[in-house]
Design an enzyme around this catalytic site. Structure first.
Site, PDB file in Angstrom:
ATOM      1  N   LYS A   9       0.838  -1.206   0.000  1.00  0.00           N
ATOM      2  CA  LYS A   9       0.000   0.000   0.000  1.00  0.00           C
ATOM      3  C   LYS A   9       0.879   1.264   0.000  1.00  0.00           C
ATOM      4  O   LYS A   9       2.094   1.178   0.220  1.00  0.00           O
ATOM      5  CB  LYS A   9      -0.903  -0.032   1.235  1.00  0.00           C
ATOM      6  CG  LYS A   9      -1.874  -1.215   1.273  1.00  0.00           C
ATOM      7  CD  LYS A   9      -2.828  -1.025   2.449  1.00  0.00           C
ATOM      8  CE  LYS A   9      -3.705  -2.230   2.678  1.00  0.00           C
ATOM      9  NZ  LYS A   9      -4.709  -1.956   3.743  1.00  0.00           N
ATOM     10  N   TYR A  49     -12.117  -2.000  -2.850  1.00  0.00           N
ATOM     11  CA  TYR A  49     -12.603  -2.029  -1.463  1.00  0.00           C
ATOM     12  C   TYR A  49     -14.124  -1.921  -1.383  1.00  0.00           C
ATOM     13  O   TYR A  49     -14.655  -1.417  -0.403  1.00  0.00           O
ATOM     14  CB  TYR A  49     -11.954  -0.899  -0.665  1.00  0.00           C
ATOM     15  CG  TYR A  49     -10.544  -1.221  -0.189  1.00  0.00           C
ATOM     16  CD1 TYR A  49     -10.278  -2.379   0.552  1.00  0.00           C
ATOM     17  CD2 TYR A  49      -9.476  -0.364  -0.453  1.00  0.00           C
ATOM     18  CE1 TYR A  49      -8.991  -2.664   1.006  1.00  0.00           C
ATOM     19  CE2 TYR A  49      -8.189  -0.650  -0.003  1.00  0.00           C
ATOM     20  CZ  TYR A  49      -7.965  -1.803   0.726  1.00  0.00           C
ATOM     21  OH  TYR A  49      -6.693  -2.092   1.182  1.00  0.00           O
ATOM     22  N   ASN A 112      -1.540   0.057   7.130  1.00  0.00           N
ATOM     23  CA  ASN A 112      -1.003  -1.239   7.573  1.00  0.00           C
ATOM     24  C   ASN A 112      -0.188  -1.964   6.497  1.00  0.00           C
ATOM     25  O   ASN A 112      -0.119  -3.176   6.453  1.00  0.00           O
ATOM     26  CB  ASN A 112      -2.127  -2.106   8.159  1.00  0.00           C
ATOM     27  CG  ASN A 112      -3.238  -2.351   7.151  1.00  0.00           C
ATOM     28  OD1 ASN A 112      -3.097  -2.018   5.980  1.00  0.00           O
ATOM     29  ND2 ASN A 112      -4.322  -2.944   7.591  1.00  0.00           N
ATOM     30  N   HIS A 115      -1.814  -5.307   1.519  1.00  0.00           N
ATOM     31  CA  HIS A 115      -3.125  -5.937   1.329  1.00  0.00           C
ATOM     32  C   HIS A 115      -2.911  -7.360   0.829  1.00  0.00           C
ATOM     33  O   HIS A 115      -2.056  -7.592  -0.022  1.00  0.00           O
ATOM     34  CB  HIS A 115      -3.956  -5.176   0.280  1.00  0.00           C
ATOM     35  CG  HIS A 115      -5.165  -5.958  -0.147  1.00  0.00           C
ATOM     36  ND1 HIS A 115      -6.356  -5.899   0.539  1.00  0.00           N
ATOM     37  CD2 HIS A 115      -5.340  -6.867  -1.145  1.00  0.00           C
ATOM     38  CE1 HIS A 115      -7.217  -6.738  -0.036  1.00  0.00           C
ATOM     39  NE2 HIS A 115      -6.631  -7.335  -1.055  1.00  0.00           N
ATOM     40  N   GLU A 126     -10.094  -9.529  -7.190  1.00  0.00           N
ATOM     41  CA  GLU A 126      -9.087  -8.470  -7.055  1.00  0.00           C
ATOM     42  C   GLU A 126      -8.027  -8.576  -8.157  1.00  0.00           C
ATOM     43  O   GLU A 126      -7.604  -7.555  -8.720  1.00  0.00           O
ATOM     44  CB  GLU A 126      -8.458  -8.532  -5.656  1.00  0.00           C
ATOM     45  CG  GLU A 126      -9.481  -8.151  -4.578  1.00  0.00           C
ATOM     46  CD  GLU A 126      -9.058  -8.509  -3.159  1.00  0.00           C
ATOM     47  OE1 GLU A 126      -7.950  -9.061  -2.970  1.00  0.00           O
ATOM     48  OE2 GLU A 126      -9.846  -8.249  -2.230  1.00  0.00           O
TER      49      GLU A 126
END
Ligand code: IDP
Ligand code: MG
Length: 151
Positions: A9, A49, A112, A115, A126
């Site tokens: 990310k 998302y 974080n 993904h 995805e």
């Protein structure tokens, strides 16, 4: 072979952790079959998302996901979805197990680092958002032959 979608990310790219994430994938002898750096549009972020639309953190998640480049990957290996989720650690870095990417490198639940798809259906969905099938490379690694010997 099972496939999953993994993405470093924007916070991971900004912190110089692309190599760290890739090293952990390579150290597990998983197979990287597609990889690209890109800046995600609002539309792709929303599609990726979409299960989180309407949640309180969704607007911040959209801003975060589109704020800088990401590195998108397709990873293959036995049980790779679960293996990658374990390498990443719990969503909230404060709850992530020691040694996981999120425990070691993240501070906040939004930021974080990485993904990883959570199931086969999500992985296929995805992967198809980020890659055309002809961008996914087919090749073999020695370990696959060694695994054959165990059967
Ligand atoms: P996952 O990335 O571990 O699969 P999800 O629940 O699918 O976790 O959430 C997607 C992403 O949304 C998380 O990785 C994190 O960046 C962000 N997120 C999840 N829950 C929260 C929250 O409660 N507050 C802020 N951001 C969150
Ligand atoms: Mg998720």
């Amino acid at each position: 072979m099972e496939r999953t979608f993994v993405m470093v990310k924007p916070d991971g790219v900004d912190k110089g952790l692309i190599g760290e994430v890739i090293s952990r994938i390579e150290n597990k002898n998983l197979k990287i079959t597609a990889m690209k750096m890109m800046k995600i549009s609002e539309q792709i972020a929303g599609e990726h998302y979409k299960e989180h639309v309407g949640k309180p953190f969704f607007p911040a998640l959209m801003r975060f996901t589109t704020m800088g480049p990401v590195v998108a990957m397709v990873i293959e290996g036995p049980n790779v979805i679960e293996v990658m989720r374990k390498l990443a650690g719990a969503t909230n870095p404060m709850e992530a197990a020691p040694g996981t990417i999120r425990k070691e490198y993240a501070m906040y639940v939004t930021y974080n680092i990485v993904h990883c798809s959570d199931c086969v259906d999500s992985a296929n969905r995805e992967i198809s958002i980020f890659f055309n099938e002809n961008e996914i490379v087919s090749y073999s690694k020695s370990l696959e032959k060694w695994n054959e010997l165990l059967k």
